[in-house]
Write an enzyme that holds these catalytic residues in place. Sequence first.
Site, PDB file in Angstrom:
ATOM      1  N   ASP A   1       1.251 -11.050   6.562  1.00 55.63           N
ATOM      2  CA  ASP A   1       0.810 -10.409   5.323  1.00 55.63           C
ATOM      3  C   ASP A   1       2.085  -9.954   4.614  1.00 55.63           C
ATOM      4  OD1 ASP A   1      -1.086  -9.637   3.529  1.00 55.63           O
ATOM      5  OD2 ASP A   1      -1.848  -7.946   4.677  1.00 55.63           O
TER       6      ASP A   1
ATOM      7  N   ASP B   1       0.795  -1.227   0.000  1.00 58.48           N
ATOM      8  CA  ASP B   1       0.000   0.000   0.000  1.00 58.48           C
ATOM      9  C   ASP B   1       0.831   1.282   0.000  1.00 58.48           C
ATOM     10  OD1 ASP B   1       0.957   0.118   2.604  1.00 58.48           O
ATOM     11  OD2 ASP B   1      -0.965  -0.343   3.541  1.00 58.48           O
TER      12      ASP B   1
END
Length: 340
Positions: free
Chosen positions: A231, A101
Amino acid sequence: LAQVGSNRCVNSHPEPPSVAHLSVRIRGDMTMSLKFQTVFAALALLTARQQQAQADNFAEATTTTTTTTSTTTTTSTTTTRMTTTVPIEWVTGTWTTGYWDCCKPSCAWPGKGNVEKPVRSCDAVSGEVVDDPNEPSVCQGGRAATCKNNKPFNVSETLSMGFAAAATSGAHGLSGDENCGQCFELRFTDQVHKDGGGWPWGGADPSVVGKRMVVQVTNIGYDVTGDHSFDIMIPGAGQGAFSSGCTAQFAGFAVGDFDCDNRYGGCSQLSGCARLPLEFQDACNWRYNWYGWLQSEGKTNNPFVDFRRVRCPQQLTDISGSVPEDDEQFPTAQVADLLV
């Protein structure tokens, strides 16, 4: 598929909740008198060799010798380091996702983890390392972003390295901020995800089973809970809840270019990697060529791993700039072609 990808919400705020200490942390300090120093050192060395341990815990013995003459007094101190051993157990049955991100990593804020210094963030415009750990995230209108070199890379056909967000639930020894800077060896397994009817919708591609990856924790995933352990930071794997960072860091690109218009799960085909900035295309390709994403009729995703904490390899700490204070207490990853 609804299950594909990461439904994550990475906290990039400077003050996330405090968490408990990592349960598997190993501590040991011993103070020895001069009388027993030589005997203890010999016994410790012999024990370490016999056990061929996979973990290192260091104790120090200090000898002080004072020599006095009629005019001077000389004091010398000698420190002896000895290696003892403690086994590190593998945690089994957890699974992983991926994301990218561009936000400032949560572990780049000060006061996170037991580390010499926070992990690095980079200026979204210049690309230079940010000196001030309190600089706001690019996802919050600041200039601090994920450094472009935090992408995964393969060391060999069976070993890769990279960075990841860790779970915060406290399950499996992962507690969030406390894990900042720590490194973990992941071992991909053949366990599969199944829906309520028993249909297998995900897991590692057969070509990935048995491969290993060493990751350093640079971020915290507050939605990474339960058996969801890590993640992994992979360009093109989905921006998740924060979609403003990458367009601020890379002018001329649309939001959808960074994950093929799929915020949770990212690009579903290798060809989609061509939409990403050139700096990220090799890592996006890695997701398919090494990580085996969406192989086996599209059902290969969110692979299961066994994992354990290991000593951080220099290949990762040279990138992140962060080393755990207790790193020497843990073993190196047991991979023949891992250079540390």
